[in-house]
Design an enzyme around this catalytic site. Structure first.
Site, PDB file in Angstrom:
ATOM      1  N   HIS A 313       0.851  -1.189   0.000  1.00  0.00           N
ATOM      2  CA  HIS A 313       0.000   0.000   0.000  1.00  0.00           C
ATOM      3  C   HIS A 313       0.883   1.234   0.000  1.00  0.00           C
ATOM      4  O   HIS A 313       1.938   1.225   0.633  1.00  0.00           O
ATOM      5  CB  HIS A 313      -0.915   0.001   1.237  1.00  0.00           C
ATOM      6  N   ASP A 370      -8.075  -5.317   0.275  1.00  0.00           N
ATOM      7  CA  ASP A 370      -8.643  -6.074  -0.832  1.00  0.00           C
ATOM      8  C   ASP A 370      -8.117  -7.494  -0.940  1.00  0.00           C
ATOM      9  O   ASP A 370      -8.575  -8.263  -1.777  1.00  0.00           O
ATOM     10  CB  ASP A 370      -8.455  -5.304  -2.143  1.00  0.00           C
TER      11      ASP A 370
HETATM   12  N1  ACO Z   1       4.234  -7.661  -4.884  1.00  0.00           N
HETATM   13  C1  ACO Z   1       5.580  -7.667  -5.079  1.00  0.00           C
HETATM   14  N2  ACO Z   1       6.363  -6.573  -4.948  1.00  0.00           N
HETATM   15  C2  ACO Z   1       5.748  -5.423  -4.638  1.00  0.00           C
HETATM   16  C3  ACO Z   1       4.356  -5.347  -4.412  1.00  0.00           C
HETATM   17  C4  ACO Z   1       3.590  -6.518  -4.542  1.00  0.00           C
HETATM   18  N3  ACO Z   1       2.278  -6.511  -4.349  1.00  0.00           N
HETATM   19  N4  ACO Z   1       4.019  -4.071  -4.104  1.00  0.00           N
HETATM   20  C5  ACO Z   1       5.150  -3.363  -4.127  1.00  0.00           C
HETATM   21  N5  ACO Z   1       6.225  -4.184  -4.447  1.00  0.00           N
HETATM   22  C6  ACO Z   1       7.631  -3.795  -4.529  1.00  0.00           C
HETATM   23  C7  ACO Z   1       7.906  -3.028  -5.804  1.00  0.00           C
HETATM   24  O1  ACO Z   1       8.326  -3.873  -6.858  1.00  0.00           O
HETATM   25  C8  ACO Z   1       8.980  -2.061  -5.353  1.00  0.00           C
HETATM   26  O2  ACO Z   1      10.200  -2.762  -5.351  1.00  0.00           O
HETATM   27  P1  ACO Z   1      11.599  -1.975  -5.637  1.00  0.00           P
HETATM   28  O3  ACO Z   1      11.754  -0.995  -4.515  1.00  0.00           O
HETATM   29  O4  ACO Z   1      12.630  -3.065  -5.620  1.00  0.00           O
HETATM   30  O5  ACO Z   1      11.434  -1.312  -6.969  1.00  0.00           O
HETATM   31  C9  ACO Z   1       8.626  -1.754  -3.904  1.00  0.00           C
HETATM   32  O6  ACO Z   1       7.870  -2.894  -3.450  1.00  0.00           O
HETATM   33  C10 ACO Z   1       7.785  -0.493  -3.734  1.00  0.00           C
HETATM   34  O7  ACO Z   1       6.677  -0.587  -4.619  1.00  0.00           O
HETATM   35  P2  ACO Z   1       5.973   0.670  -5.283  1.00  0.00           P
HETATM   36  O8  ACO Z   1       5.161   0.222  -6.438  1.00  0.00           O
HETATM   37  O9  ACO Z   1       7.007   1.742  -5.509  1.00  0.00           O
HETATM   38  O10 ACO Z   1       5.046   1.146  -4.079  1.00  0.00           O
HETATM   39  P3  ACO Z   1       3.825   2.108  -4.221  1.00  0.00           P
HETATM   40  O11 ACO Z   1       3.600   2.674  -2.870  1.00  0.00           O
HETATM   41  O12 ACO Z   1       3.991   3.051  -5.352  1.00  0.00           O
HETATM   42  O13 ACO Z   1       2.627   1.104  -4.662  1.00  0.00           O
HETATM   43  C11 ACO Z   1       0.824  -0.378  -4.620  1.00  0.00           C
HETATM   44  C12 ACO Z   1       1.643   0.659  -3.842  1.00  0.00           C
HETATM   45  C13 ACO Z   1       0.401   0.187  -6.000  1.00  0.00           C
HETATM   46  C14 ACO Z   1      -0.460  -0.680  -3.848  1.00  0.00           C
HETATM   47  C15 ACO Z   1       1.666  -1.662  -4.817  1.00  0.00           C
HETATM   48  O14 ACO Z   1       2.053  -2.178  -3.556  1.00  0.00           O
HETATM   49  C16 ACO Z   1       0.934  -2.736  -5.625  1.00  0.00           C
HETATM   50  O15 ACO Z   1       0.980  -2.709  -6.855  1.00  0.00           O
HETATM   51  N6  ACO Z   1       0.234  -3.701  -4.929  1.00  0.00           N
HETATM   52  C17 ACO Z   1      -0.539  -4.708  -5.607  1.00  0.00           C
HETATM   53  C18 ACO Z   1      -1.882  -4.124  -6.064  1.00  0.00           C
HETATM   54  C19 ACO Z   1      -2.841  -3.878  -4.910  1.00  0.00           C
HETATM   55  O16 ACO Z   1      -3.039  -4.714  -4.048  1.00  0.00           O
HETATM   56  N7  ACO Z   1      -3.490  -2.700  -4.933  1.00  0.00           N
HETATM   57  C20 ACO Z   1      -4.502  -2.332  -3.943  1.00  0.00           C
HETATM   58  C21 ACO Z   1      -4.056  -1.177  -3.105  1.00  0.00           C
HETATM   59  S1  ACO Z   1      -5.227  -0.885  -1.804  1.00  0.00           S
HETATM   60  C22 ACO Z   1      -6.499  -0.093  -2.530  1.00  0.00           C
HETATM   61  O17 ACO Z   1      -6.410   0.627  -3.490  1.00  0.00           O
HETATM   62  C23 ACO Z   1      -7.798  -0.274  -1.882  1.00  0.00           C
END
Ligand code: ACO
Length: 435
Positions: A313, A370
């Protein structure tokens, strides 16, 4: 200028300017850098608004490090335990909890607006039976603007309030109509004797043609309770992508129904509200517990775009308080459900393994709301492609509260970010024959 400030020096020009540090009721101080361009001749670069507050708001507070979520100051745990969804919607809109008379009036207002204009119903006929319900939601909610536009004066607080209640009221009716259109079943009208969640379930699943038979649909109390909880948990989440979209569209003075349609668009993506649908698809793809390590390895692989859906998140970096509440409800709903749900056991096993894994620990990736909501919806027989629609119904109360707050705020200006231009410098046009 306030007492506290932050100085910024442009080392190229040796110019320094001080910027006020604004203090909210809770949370980090915020630097007011609106004068930066005039003072130091530069902009800030913050894609994704990671460190940028786009507005002042008194609706919702999140402390992502401590897993705190407050609606109008009230902890989500207390509201989830003791409130109805309409009580929470009232709280978000008005800023205070209703007394019983105010709640009854609000309930009557919502019920009064729940029915759709008959001409709107024919819009559904334009969609193929297999259209994604979120696509139908975008179209039908957007088209409400055609029904309520010419007479609408958004500078009138009373009219703004009617828009807000009308939106909350019509969302379940439109959502259920999307589902029934996809199944070919006749639409069911909202009933004034039912509460918000009961009404939705009735419009989704009732079989009016069977009303004299034994198998006639009965509204299930467990389902109503679970839906009420999920709607409360999804009602608002401060300046998330869809709410910011509603605010940005609304800042131009656009029709509020069209602004909510814009919010639905932003919600649909799998990085936001579409995650609940994506979680179910992922669990179905994984299939069995023995395949989990392989998917965890995929999620960790930088060369593989796969991510564990329902994990991570932008704001919560320790735990999502909504996930904690919903996990408990998952157990309760599934214990009462006649359907054995192997996906829940798979989800628990996946959660356990991921939470022990160094990659997820280091990056502070925890299950978000979620990760579990889809499992509950599935147990309630809500089809997978309706999951994000469910989120949209609930989040409408947050969207309209933010729209109301923004339109009542005299300091609101049109949202207009800057950019760091990386294109070609100025160059002269070359006629076609010479290229
Ligand atoms: N699985 C694996 N790796 C992940 C995940 C994941 N679900 N989420 C983040 N990471 C990793 C990224 O690859 C990144 O790695 P790096 O630093 O080596 O490049 C690091 O963790 C940070 O990730 P970001 O995408 O920069 O984090 P951000 O805060 O921008 O994204 C997000 C948050 C979009 C929710 C992300 O965690 C994600 O895509 N999760 C899966 C989708 C999801 O569950 N979305 C629902 C969010 S809750 C809602 O809207 C109600």
């Amino acid at each position: 200028m306030s007492e506290k400030s932050l100085s910024i020096t442009n080392k190229t020009t040796e110019q320094t300017a001080a910027y006020p540090l604004l203090e909210g009721t809770l949370g980090n101080p915020t630097v007011d850098i609106r004068a930066l361009k005039n003072d130091l001749g530069c902009f800030t670069f913050d894609p994704g608004f990671v460190s940028t507050a786009s507005c002042k708001s008194a609706i919702t507070y999140i402390d992502g490090d401590r897993g705190i979520l407050l609606y109008r100051g009230y902890p989500i745990e207390q509201l989830a335990e003791q409130c109805s969804f309409l009580e929470v919607a009232y709280l978000l809109i008005h800023g205070e909890l209703p007394n019983s008379e105010q709640l009854q009036t609000f309930h009557n207002e919502i019920n009064g607006h729940a029915v759709l204009h008959e001409s709107l119903r024919v819009f559904f006929d334009g969609f193929h039976y297999d259209a994604h319900p979120m696509a139908m939601m975008v179209g039908v909610v957007g088209s409400l603007s055609a029904f309520y536009h010419s007479e609408l004066d958004v500078s009138d607080p009373e009219q703004r309030y009617i828009c807000a209640t009308r939106m909350i009221a019509k969302m379940p009716t439109i959502a259920a109509a999307c589902y029934r259109h996809s199944t070919g079943a006749p639409f069911v009208y909202p009933r004034v004797d039912l509460d918000y969640c009961e009404n939705f379930l009735n419009m989704m699943f009732s079989r009016p043609e069977k009303r004299f038979l034994e198998q006639a649909h009965a509204i299930d109390d467990t389902a109503v309770k679970a839906l009420n909880l999920l709607f409360i948990l999804h009602a608002d989440h401060e300046q998330n992508a869809s709410t910011s979209t509603v605010r940005l569209a609304g800042s131009t003075g656009a029709n509020p129904y069209a602004c909510i349609a814009a919010g639905i668009v932003a919600l649909w993506g799998p990085a936001h509200g579409g995650a609940n649908e994506a979680v179910l698809s992922m669990l179905e793809e994984i299939g069995t517990v023995d395949r989990i390590p392989q998917y965890i390895a995929k999620a960790k692989d930088k060369n593989d775009p796969f991510r564990l859906m329902g994990f991570g998140h932008r704001v919560y970096k320790n735990f999502d308080p909504r996930a904690t509440i919903i996990r408990k409800t998952c157990h309760e709903v599934l214990a009462k459900s006649s359907n054995h749900e192997p996906l829940f056991e798979l989800a628990l096993a996946l959660e356990e393994l991921a939470l022990k894994d160094d990659y997820f620990i280091e990056k502070k990736l925890y299950p978000n709301v979620d990760f579990y909501s889809g499992i509950i919806y599935k147990a309630l027989n809500i089809p997978v492609d309706m999951f994000t629609v469910m989120f949209a119904i609930a989040r409408t109360s947050g969207w309209v509260s933010h729209w109301l707050e923004m339109t009542a705020d005299p300091s609101t200006v049109i949202g207009r970010p800057r950019q760091l231009y990386t294109g070609a410098p100025r160059r002269d046009f070359v006629p076609l024959a010479k290229r």
